[in-house]
Every structure is written in structure tokens, then in C-alpha cells.
Design a protein around this motif. Structure first.
Motif, short mmCIF file in Angstrom:
data_model
loop_
_atom_site.label_atom_id
_atom_site.label_comp_id
_atom_site.label_asym_id
_atom_site.label_seq_id
_atom_site.Cartn_x
_atom_site.Cartn_y
_atom_site.Cartn_z
N PHE A 5 -1.18 4.80 -2.85
CA PHE A 5 -0.31 4.93 -1.68
C PHE A 5 0.14 6.37 -1.53
O PHE A 5 0.48 7.03 -2.51
N PHE A 6 0.18 6.84 -0.30
CA PHE A 6 0.94 8.05 0.00
C PHE A 6 2.09 7.62 0.88
O PHE A 6 1.89 7.10 1.99
N THR A 7 3.31 7.79 0.37
CA THR A 7 4.49 7.39 1.13
C THR A 7 5.17 8.64 1.66
O THR A 7 5.73 9.42 0.90
N ASP A 8 5.09 8.83 2.95
CA ASP A 8 5.66 10.00 3.60
C ASP A 8 7.06 9.64 4.08
O ASP A 8 7.23 8.96 5.10
N THR A 9 8.07 10.08 3.33
CA THR A 9 9.42 9.63 3.65
C THR A 9 9.94 10.21 4.96
O THR A 9 10.91 9.70 5.51
N THR A 10 9.31 11.28 5.46
CA THR A 10 9.81 11.83 6.72
C THR A 10 9.51 10.90 7.89
O THR A 10 10.09 11.04 8.95
N LEU A 11 8.59 9.97 7.69
CA LEU A 11 8.24 9.07 8.78
C LEU A 11 8.97 7.73 8.67
O LEU A 11 8.90 6.91 9.58
N ALA A 249 0.71 6.28 -6.66
CA ALA A 249 1.56 6.11 -5.49
C ALA A 249 2.50 7.29 -5.49
O ALA A 249 3.38 7.38 -6.33
N PHE A 250 2.27 8.23 -4.58
CA PHE A 250 3.08 9.44 -4.58
C PHE A 250 3.82 9.59 -3.27
O PHE A 250 3.60 8.82 -2.33
N PHE A 251 4.71 10.56 -3.23
CA PHE A 251 5.69 10.59 -2.15
C PHE A 251 5.83 11.99 -1.57
O PHE A 251 5.67 12.98 -2.29
N LEU A 252 6.16 12.06 -0.30
CA LEU A 252 6.59 13.32 0.29
C LEU A 252 8.11 13.21 0.43
O LEU A 252 8.61 12.31 1.11
N LEU A 253 8.82 14.10 -0.24
CA LEU A 253 10.27 14.01 -0.28
C LEU A 253 10.90 15.23 0.39
O LEU A 253 10.24 16.26 0.56
N LYS A 254 12.18 15.10 0.71
CA LYS A 254 12.89 16.23 1.32
C LYS A 254 14.19 16.57 0.61
O LYS A 254 14.97 17.39 1.09
#
Ligand code: SF4
Ligand code: SF4
Lengths: 300, 416
Positions: A5-11, A249-254
Motif C-alpha cells: 500500500f501507498f497511503t498518501d495522507t494529503t489526500l 505499506a508506507f505513507f506520505l506524511l506532513k
């Protein structure tokens, strides 16, 4: 070929469709109406019956600027706000420039209401998985899709995988006694379907796919965000050189990983095994020598 | 302020497997980590990050009983090989029986602790050296067999089973110096693995104390094992002359325990240490130290050596060591569970190398025009997965990839 999984938290819009889809597909029981009282997060954490968990982090009013679409300084037009001509302080409007094609631009004013960070958490299916290495029955395996999978017909509920996960994911189910966590929808993948959460996500915040493609896409996404001035975006779980390796399963975080309840640099518990045995057996040797000498010396 | 304190520890607690990051970079990160949220988040609403084990009384008791069994096996073996053939006979005898009792109780406690006890045999379908629980299962199983053999010999030597019967002959045949030696080794392995079992988890107290726990449990196994043997000797009316021969062993073990405990204590970050020195379990730790270590040491110097008073004091000291040993296991397990619930404790032990300032981040993801990693990281060549795409002549940077992944024009396709 590993999937993940790629979980893009900005979306993420915090709709919890992933949580619901996961519960539905995997027939996980409800957790009851336990309100956490801290945010819209009433699930609390990942657990034996919660394999997707949407975290809600409220960044307080005035602590955070809304992202600006253009890097050029925005000139604020004199828009009257609700209480007269007050354009600063609480209740002031923030402006967002949206650049369209052909030089057209649109300016939108927002009341400063702070910001939400939302993130759909899940088992990371680590490259070096603490749970997998800890399991004494071999119930936890890596399946053909690269996912870390607990075989329910082998698990004997020893519970050792639970404290061995550096992310606090896997848990024992009390009425059943066995350990459960996200399977990356093993059954769906066998039928060539993507996992239920990724299927349900209305904004494609959760993307499922081949890891190499996902990673490249994620790096592009970060570069894209950076070029739009969102320089706080970064990837959590890839290119990081932690002991657990890249996360499937990695993430885009802010924000800092801690804000989302993630460790900055998780360590692999089993890397401590060798040291532990060495130290313990060294102590055993020392004590044995001293004991043997004392037993010898007191003979007469 | 807390952040500042933990930042001091960050430098020491970086992950071992990570590449050498220069001090500079680490300090820089702590100071100017201005990810856009200006509020510094220290945790997710204070919720636990890692999950604690479900362990309660069966595991407290198992660690304690297993420790006694481990120490008794080791000491019986040492006395068998190095002790006086006549005077230390009672040590070997008591050591074998005590360790036999321990290895009978231990698996029962372990199986009680399983949430699916009927499936305990699944533990015996694999041996995984990196899983202390798997290794420990095999250590316990083999120790059970070895102790059984040596105890059978003891039973025959004690005349409980006549030598000339078939069981008697078999017992004498199947046990010898080799099995005794192996029992001693296996016993020490048992005492060690219970410590490794804890340090090889993500629970902050155990992970942070790391290699200090195994020696702590091992030395506690020695002291409680010696105490159990001394107790058995004292109550079973062993000659006063032969009574105090294990006292030095017990004292060395207690000193080793104190040293390990001190070493563990100084390894802890302030956030974790809080759970030892100011928590509901502080009393248990103090009980472990005073009852199990300092108390018996002091008592040794003031207690009479001879006669009935000497015997009574020996009994009291042994009981103190045994009770203290239990408190040690209880306190380490329960305080560990408390640290698992404390996100600050966990974050304090998982601080790592820099994610970088926004500028560094931008460079890292800037489509390969510069090296994606800062100076402190390894080079992209050493990082097969790192993003260093082709230098885009197509001006495609900063957008989502378009086109077919199989297409060589697909950005980044050359990285694989
Ligand atoms: S996140 Fe935890 S449960 Fe998931 S694979 Fe990694 S160690 Fe196992
Ligand atoms: S609880 Fe089950 S899956 Fe977890 S370590 Fe024990 S046997 Fe393995």
C-alpha cells in the motif's frame, strides 16, 4: 513480486470508508461505541478486529498556514470579514491562489479554522518483520504476495508477536485467543482483486500495487508537493534505512511521525537477540568460574 | 525542555543498523525540524504506540520458577564437578530435585499462559534461533529430559529405587557426567533466554535495557537457585559444617545482579527510567533490591555462623533471596508493560537519523537532479531502492508519472 500500500495522507478526507470496507470484507466484529473524546477518531488504534485505523490530528487554529498554491506572495484584497474590517487574528480570512491555464488565476478566501491531518494506518508488512521473526510456532509467514500473514490454523495464542511488533499492530483476539492483523486481503489478492480498503478509498489516498511502481509514484508525489511549496511532505517507510527495512505499506506524511503515533526510527527487536545471549552467557561463565573456585577453595 | 533532554539521548539511541550519520546532522535535525505544523507533536493524543504482552501471574511465576530451576541445575553441576565429593553431596542432591520440580512446573505455567493451550505442540514444529520463545521452548524441553535423567540417578543413589531393579539399572545407565554437564549448560541457557525473551521486544523498558536484562535474570537465577538449595539443606538437617558452603556463590550472584541492575538503570532514557523510579512498581523494584540483594548481603555479615541460630538465619536469608527474586521478575514485567502504554517512553528509544529540513527533503525528492540523500547517508549506488531517476530531459519532473510502467520513458524505470 511484492505488493503493498501507498497511503498518501494529503489526500485522506477521514471518511473511514477503508475501516468499514475492511470490517465488511474480513467479517470483523464491531468494537462497540467507545468514544475516545479526543477527535473524530473513535477507533483508537489498530487491533485484532481493527485492521485499518484512521487517525485524526487536529492542528489548532492559527498554528498552521493553509498551503499556498503559488509561491508568489499573495496580495490580500480588502475582503470584509464577518466582524467588520478585521483582517488579522482569529476569524481572519486566509487566501488560496489557484493558478489555472493561460494565466487565469482564482483566489479563494477561507476562514482560519486550523487544519486536520488524517492518516489511515495499517499493518506495515515490514521487510524485516518483528512479529514474523518472533513467532515460535511459525504461524506467521510471508506469503507469495510479499505480505506478512498469520495462519490462524497454527497460531496457538502465545501472544509473543504482540510486543514484538515495533508499530503495535498485531493483537490477540480475546474470545478466540489467536493473533490477528491485516492480511493485505490475501483472499482477494488470490482472486486478483485489490484489497478492500484500497478499493473503497474514494480519494485514492490508499493505493495498492506493485511496490516498485508504488515507490516511484510516491517519490514523484513528494517531488510534486515540494514543487508546489508543501515542503513538509515526506515518505515514511521507504528510503529510510531503519532496522525494519522498507515498509510494504508506507505513507506520505506532513508532520513528525510521532504526531501520527509512529516511531521515528523503529528498531527490529530481534537485532537484540545476539547481544542478549552473549551478555547472559558471559555472565554465566563468570559466575561459574567464581562459583567453581569458591567450591574448590572451601574443600579441606 | 523534555524534547531537549530526549534530544541528548537521541544521539546514543539511534538504531544500530542505520548508517553512520554525523553528529552534526543529528543535532541539526532536532533543532530545526520545522515540519510545517508549528505545534510540536510529541505523540498521538498520548495513546500507546506499541502493544504490551498479555502476560500476568503464570509468566511472573514461570520466570521465577524457571530461574530457580536454571540456577539449581547450574549449581548442582558445578558442585558435582568441583565440589567436595562428600560434603557437597547434599548440594548436588537438592539441586537435582529442585531443578526437577522447576522443569515440571514451568511448562505447565507456560501452557496455562497460552490462549490456545491445546495447541502448545505447535511450538515444537519449528526451531527459530531469532525467536527467543522458540529457542526457549527447546531449551526447556531438553532441560526437562536432561534433568529427568540426572534426577532418576539421584533417586536411585538415594535408595528410593533399588539399584538392582530394571528401572534402577536403566537410571544409572542413562545418566552420567556428560548428562550432568549438559544439564548445567542448559540450565544457564534457560536463565539467559528469559532475559533475551524480554529484550527482544519493542516494549520500551526491555528494549532499552537491552543486553542488561539477560545477565540480570541469569545472576538472579544463580542467587535464587543457591538460596533454594541452601534452604533445602538447612531444613533437611544437613550437618552444620556443610551448611554454608553455597554462601559465596550466592554472594557473587547478588553482586552480579546489582551490577546488571545498575548497568540497566543507567542505560534507560529519562522517559523510561521514570517508570522504574517513580511509578506504582517502584516499591516492587525496591523490594527486589532490598529483600533479594542488599538485605541478604548485609544479613550475612551480622548473622551467627554456628548452631541453631546460624541455621535459622540461613533459612531467613534464603527466603529473602527467593522472595526478592520473585519481586524482580514481577517488577520488570509489570513496569515493562507500563512503559509500553507510554508513547513518550517508546518515542524516546526510537529516535533516529534525520529526515532532514524541508530544503534537504526537497533535494531528496527533486527528481534526481541532486543526490537524493544528504552527506550522512550512503550513496545512491549503495541504495538500490533509492530514488535517482534519469535526468529528465522530458521536463516531466514534478508531476505524477504518466505512461506505461514498462516504457523506458517512464520516470524512474532505470532505477530498477
Ligand atoms: S507492522 Fe508489525 S504486525 Fe505488521 S508486519 Fe510489521 S511487525 Fe508485523
Ligand atoms: S500469538 Fe500466534 S502468531 Fe503470535 S507469536 Fe504466538 S503463535 Fe505466533
Amino acid at each position: 513480486m511484492a505488493n503493498g500500500f501507498f497511503t498518501d495522507t494529503t489526500l485522506c478526507i477521514g471518511c473511514k470508508a477503508c475501516e468499514v470496507a475492511c470490517k465488511q470484507w474480513n467479517q470483523l466484529p464491531a468494537d462497540g461505541y467507545a468514544l475516545t473524546g479526543m477527535s473524530y477518531d473513535n477507533t483508537g488504534s489498530l487491533g485484532a478486529t481493527t485492521w485499518r485505523h484512521v487517525a485524526f490530528i487536529e492542528v489548532p487554529e492559527s498554528k498552521k498556514r493553509l498551503p499556498m498554491a503559488s509561491t508568489a506572495p499573495v496580495t490580500q484584497p480588502p475582503v470584509p470579514s464577518a466582524n467588520g474590517d478585521n483582517n488579522t487574528g482569529p476569524g481572519a480570512l486566509k487566501f488560496l491562489n489557484i493558478d489555472g491555464d493561460g494565466g487565469a488565476s482564482l483566489q479563494i478566501g477561507f476562514p482560519d479554522i486550523g487544519q486536520w491531518l488524517m492518516m489511515s494506518d495499517v499493518c506495515k508488512h515490514c521487510t524485516n518483520a518483528g512479529c514474523l521473526q518472533a513467532c515460535p510456532t511459525g504461524a506467521i509467514i510471508r506469503n507469495e504476495f510479499g505480505a506478512v500473514y498469520v495462519q490462524p490454523d497454527i497460531c496457538n495464542g502465545c501472544g509473543y508477536c504482540v510486543p514484538s511488533c515495533p508499530f503495535g499492530v498485531v493483537a490477540l483476539q480475546h474470545d478466540d485467543g489467536r493473533a490477528y492483523k491485516c492480511t493485505l486481503c490475501y483472499d482477494r489478492q488470490k482472486d486478483g482483486l485489490e484489497p478492500a480498503c484500497a478499493k473503497a478509498c474514494p480519494t485514492d489516498s490508499i493505493i495498492f500495487g506493485n511496490l516498485d511502481d508504488l515507490k516511484m509514484r510516491a517519490r514523484q508525489r513528494v517531488a510534486d508537493l515540494h514543487s508546489r511549496g508543501e515542503t513538509d511532505a515526506y515518505l515514511y517507510g521507504v528510503d529510510e534505512n531503519t532496522e525494519v527495512g522498507d515498509l510494504n505499506a508506507f505513507f506520505l506524511l506532513k508532520a513528525e511521525p510521532e504526531a501520527y503515533g509512529l516511531p521515528q526510527a523503529p528498531t527490529l527487536p530481534q537485532n537484540r537477540v545476539g547481544r542478549g545471549y552473549l551478555a547472559g552467557l558471559a555472565m554465566a561463565a563468570v559466575l561459574s568460574v567464581f562459583s567453581a573456585i569458591s567450591l574448590r577453595r572451601s574443600q579441606h | 525542555m523534555l524534547g531537549l533532554i530526549s534530544s541528548l539521548f537521541a544521539a546514543q539511541n539511534g538504531p544500530v543498523g542505520s548508517p553512520a550519520v554525523p553528529q552534526e546532522a543529528r543535532k541539526g535535525r532536532r533543532k530545526k525540524r520545522n515540519l510545517s505544523a508549528q505545534t510540536e507533536f510529541t505523540s498521538y493524543y498520548g495513546r500507546p504506540v506499541v502493544k504490551k504482552p498479555h502476560w500476568v501471574w503464570p509468566i511472573w511465576l514461570y520466570f521465577w520458577a524457571g530461574g530457580i530451576s536454571s540456577g539449581a541445575s547450574a549449581i548442582a553441576t558445578l558442585a558435582h564437578f568441583y565440589g567436595d565429593k562428600d560434603r557437597d553431596k547434599s548440594i548436588v542432591q537438592a539441586g537435582r530435585y529442585i531443578s526437577m520440580a522447576g522443569v515440571i512446573i514451568s511448562p505447565v505455567l507456560l501452557i496455562i499462559d497460552l490462549q490456545r493451550p491445546e495447541r502448545f505442540v505447535n511450538m515444537l514444529r519449528v526451531l527459530k534461533l531469532r525467536s527467543p520463545l522458540s529457542t526457549g521452548t527447546w531449551i526447556l524441553t531438553s532441560l526437562g529430559i536432561l534433568t529427568g535423567l540426572n534426577t532418576a540417578r539421584q533417586v536411585v543413589e538415594d535408595g528410593l529405587v533399588p539399584e538392582n531393579t530394571l528401572p534402577g539399572k536403566l537410571a544409572l545407565l542413562s545418566s552420567n557426567d556428560v548428562t550432568q554437564f549438559l544439564q548445567g549448560l542448559d540450565g544457564m541457557a534457560l536463565g539467559t533466554y528469559t532475559g533475551v525473551l524480554l529484550s527482544a521486544t519493542a516494549v520500551p523498558l526491555w528494549a532499552n535495557a537491552d543486553e542488561a536484562i539477560a545477565p540480570l535474570f541469569l545472576s538472579s537465577a544463580f542467587s535464587t537457585g543457591a538460596a533454594a538449595i541452601s534452604l533445602a539443606q538447612a531444613v533437611s538437617g544437613v550437618k552444620a559444617d556443610d551448611l554454608h558452603r553455597l554462601d559465596p556463590v550466592e554472594q557473587y550472584a547478588i553482586l552480579a545482579e546489582l551490577a546488571s541492575l545498575g548497568y540497566a538503570y543507567f542505560k534507560l532514557t529519562p522517559e523510561v527510567r521514570k517508570h522504574v523510579i517513580a511509578s506504582p512498581f517502584t516499591k516492587s523494584f525496591l523490594a527486589a533490591v532490598w529483600l533479594g540483594m542488599l538485605g541478604p548481603l548485609i544479613l550475612k555479615f551480622i548473622s551467627p555462623k554456628k548452631g541453631l541460630p546460624g541455621r535459622l538465619f540461613a533459612i531467613i536469608r534464603s527466603l529473602m533471596v527467593l522472595i526478592g527474586g520473585f519481586f524482580l521478575r514481577y517488577a520488570v514485567i509489570e513496569a515493562g508493560k507500563a512503559t509500553a502504554d507510554d508513547p513518550d517512553a517508546y518515542h524516546s528509544i526510537t529516535r533516529g537519523p534525520a529526515r532532514g529540513t524541508p530544503e534537504e527533503q526537497a533535494r531528496k525528492y527533486s527528481n534526481g537532479r541532486e543526490r537524493p540523500f544528504g552527506k550522512g547517508r550512503s550513496t545512491p549506488e549503495q541504495q538500490p531502492n533509492s530514488f535517482q531517476s534519469n535526468n529528465h530531459a522530458d521536463g516531466n519532473e514534478g508531476t505524477l508519472p504518466q505512461g506505461n510502467p514498462q516504457d523506458s520513458q517512464y520516470p524512474g524505470s532505470q532505477t530498477r
